[in-house]
Design an enzyme around this catalytic site. Structure first.
Site, short mmCIF file in Angstrom:
data_model
loop_
_atom_site.label_atom_id
_atom_site.label_comp_id
_atom_site.label_asym_id
_atom_site.label_seq_id
_atom_site.Cartn_x
_atom_site.Cartn_y
_atom_site.Cartn_z
N ARG A 111 -14.11 -7.80 2.88
CA ARG A 111 -12.69 -7.37 2.45
C ARG A 111 -11.65 -8.64 2.70
NH1 ARG A 111 -10.33 -2.58 2.29
NH2 ARG A 111 -8.75 -3.67 0.98
N HIS B 36 -7.56 0.84 -6.19
CA HIS B 36 -7.86 0.34 -4.90
C HIS B 36 -8.47 -1.14 -5.34
CE1 HIS B 36 -7.91 -0.88 -0.80
NE2 HIS B 36 -8.83 -0.05 -0.34
N ARG C 208 0.86 -1.18 -0.13
CA ARG C 208 -0.09 0.09 -0.20
C ARG C 208 0.80 1.21 0.02
NH1 ARG C 208 -5.20 1.86 3.63
NH2 ARG C 208 -6.03 0.15 2.27
N ASP D 109 -17.05 8.24 -0.94
CA ASP D 109 -15.64 7.95 -0.20
C ASP D 109 -15.21 9.28 0.34
OD1 ASP D 109 -12.88 7.03 0.32
OD2 ASP D 109 -12.14 7.34 -1.83
N CYS E 100 -16.24 2.46 0.88
CA CYS E 100 -15.06 1.75 1.50
C CYS E 100 -14.58 1.81 2.75
CB CYS E 100 -13.81 2.13 0.51
SG CYS E 100 -13.50 3.96 0.43
N GLN F 30 -10.50 -3.70 -3.01
CA GLN F 30 -11.61 -2.91 -2.34
C GLN F 30 -12.79 -3.14 -3.50
OE1 GLN F 30 -12.32 -1.05 0.43
NE2 GLN F 30 -14.28 -1.38 -0.16
N1 NVA Z 1 -9.52 7.49 -1.33
C1 NVA Z 1 -9.32 6.79 0.10
C2 NVA Z 1 -9.68 5.42 0.44
C3 NVA Z 1 -9.24 4.98 1.51
C4 NVA Z 1 -9.84 3.50 1.70
C5 NVA Z 1 -7.83 7.28 0.30
O1 NVA Z 1 -7.09 7.20 -0.50
O2 NVA Z 1 -7.53 7.64 1.18
N1 CP Z 2 -11.29 0.47 2.89
C1 CP Z 2 -9.89 0.50 3.14
O1 CP Z 2 -9.01 0.24 2.26
O2 CP Z 2 -9.76 0.77 4.45
P1 CP Z 2 -8.25 0.80 5.25
O3 CP Z 2 -7.53 2.27 4.86
O4 CP Z 2 -8.68 0.87 6.73
O5 CP Z 2 -7.65 -0.11 4.92
#
Ligand code: NVA
Ligand code: CP
Length: 329
Positions: free
Chosen positions: A317, A136, A109, A231, A272, A139
């Protein structure tokens, strides 16, 4: 279907048949776990090791990879870049070649999509994208499994994405909808529509799958939607300074009771997570102090309503990430 040795970097890298296979496999693994078939799951990847690299924070993704690895009989090592050599003293290519000698698979990540692509190019073992700025993909599997559970199908389902559609979630959802023959609507001011190049790619896919892609700044675009998805308005890695502009532009597209009413009773709310639906978080409190808003992308009323299926999504998930690891290892 054989996905052994494949990385999972973008939804766009997979065919509708491969995605369907991963969703079917997720459902099978979910049923297996619910039936308490612990020993069957333990044998699936027994003795393997996986590395989990998180350059951004996480609750769901990290816990899903760790719990899924344990369920599958694997050992997982969590790597926090601030306590490893990654990036500061060792390049991604070198890190990939080291970890590829020790582990059977690597989750990453981070920020740029090209970093996860580079890891995959050098590791020699499957690499799984646990979120980048651009996509992502794990997800989306959880979201689509959840949609299938609630509606019995994906084809023809109308998913309307409200808010900033230029980032990871909307990119991946639009791609997934195009591949699976769904209807995807981006409902936002025009400057928040997804990247033009990706739209063109998805439109080409849609011509083959029968998917429909729509972009609208009119709130009536939500009418008849099966799913309203949103989101956060400011994603991880973005500067705090953008909050003001995002709030000004996106508040009219907040998912509230009026939006859900316009969509209709059949509509389910998805996110998400994490979500800013009240002032019970550090960011929520700061935003309230600065802008006087108790909720951002979704109101507490919608988040807590029976139309919201966000915790089904969160649970999925685990099952879908488990399927990705078990299918590719
Ligand atoms: N768009 C958000 C998704 C988090 C799961 C981010 O990148 O912070
Ligand atoms: N939805 C998601 O990816 O959550 P986290 O940031 O908690 O992993």
């Amino acid at each position: 279907m054989n996905l052994k040795g494949r990385s999972f970097l973008r939804i766009l890298d997979f065919t509708p048949e491969e995605l369907t296979y991963l969703l079917d496999f997720s459902a099978e693994l979910k049923a297996e776990k619910k039936a308490g078939k612990y020993e069957v799951q333990q044998k699936r990847c027994a003795g393997k090791n996986v590395a989990l690299i998180f350059e951004k924070t996480s609750t769901r993704t990290r816990c899903s990879f760790e719990a899924a690895a344990a369920d599958l009989g694997m050992h997982a090592v969590y790597l926090d870049p601030s306590w490893s050599q990654i990036g500061k003293k060792e390049s991604i290519a070198d890190t990939a070649r080291v970890l590829g000698r020790m582990f059977d698979g690597i989750e990453y990540r981070g920020f740029a999509q090209k970093t996860v692509e580079e890891l995959s190019a050098y590791a020699g073992v499957p690499v799984w994208n646990g979120l980048t700025d651009e996509s992502h993909p794990t997800q989306i599997l959880a979201d689509f499994l959840t949609i299938r559970e609630h509606f019995g199908r994906l084809k023809g389902i109308h998913l309307c994405y409200m808010g900033d559609a230029r980032f990871n979630m909307a990119n991946s959802l639009m791609t997934g909808c195009a591949l699976m023959g769904m209807k995807f609507t981006s409902c936002a001011p025009e400057k928040y529509f997804p990247n033009k190049e990706l739209i063109v790619q998805c439109q080409k896919i849609a011509e083959k799958t029968g998917a429909v892609l729509e972009f609208s700044s009119d709130l009536n675009a939500v009418r008849g939607a099966d799913v309203i998805y949103t989101d956060v308005w400011v994603s991880m890695g973005e500067p705090e300074a953008v909050w003001e502009e995002r709030i000004r532009d996106l508040l009219p597209y907040q998912v509230n009771a009026d939006v859900m009413k316009r969509a209709g009773l059949q509509c389910r709310f998805m996110h998400c997570l994490p979500a800013y639906h009240n002032t019970e978080t550090g960011v929520g409190k700061d935003i309230y102090a600065k802008f006087g808003l108790e909720a951002l992308e979704v109101t507490d009323e919608v988040f807590e309503s029976s139309q919201a299926i966000v915790f089904d999504e969160a649970e999925n998930r685990l099952h879908t990430i488990k399927a990705v690891m078990a299918a590719t290892l």
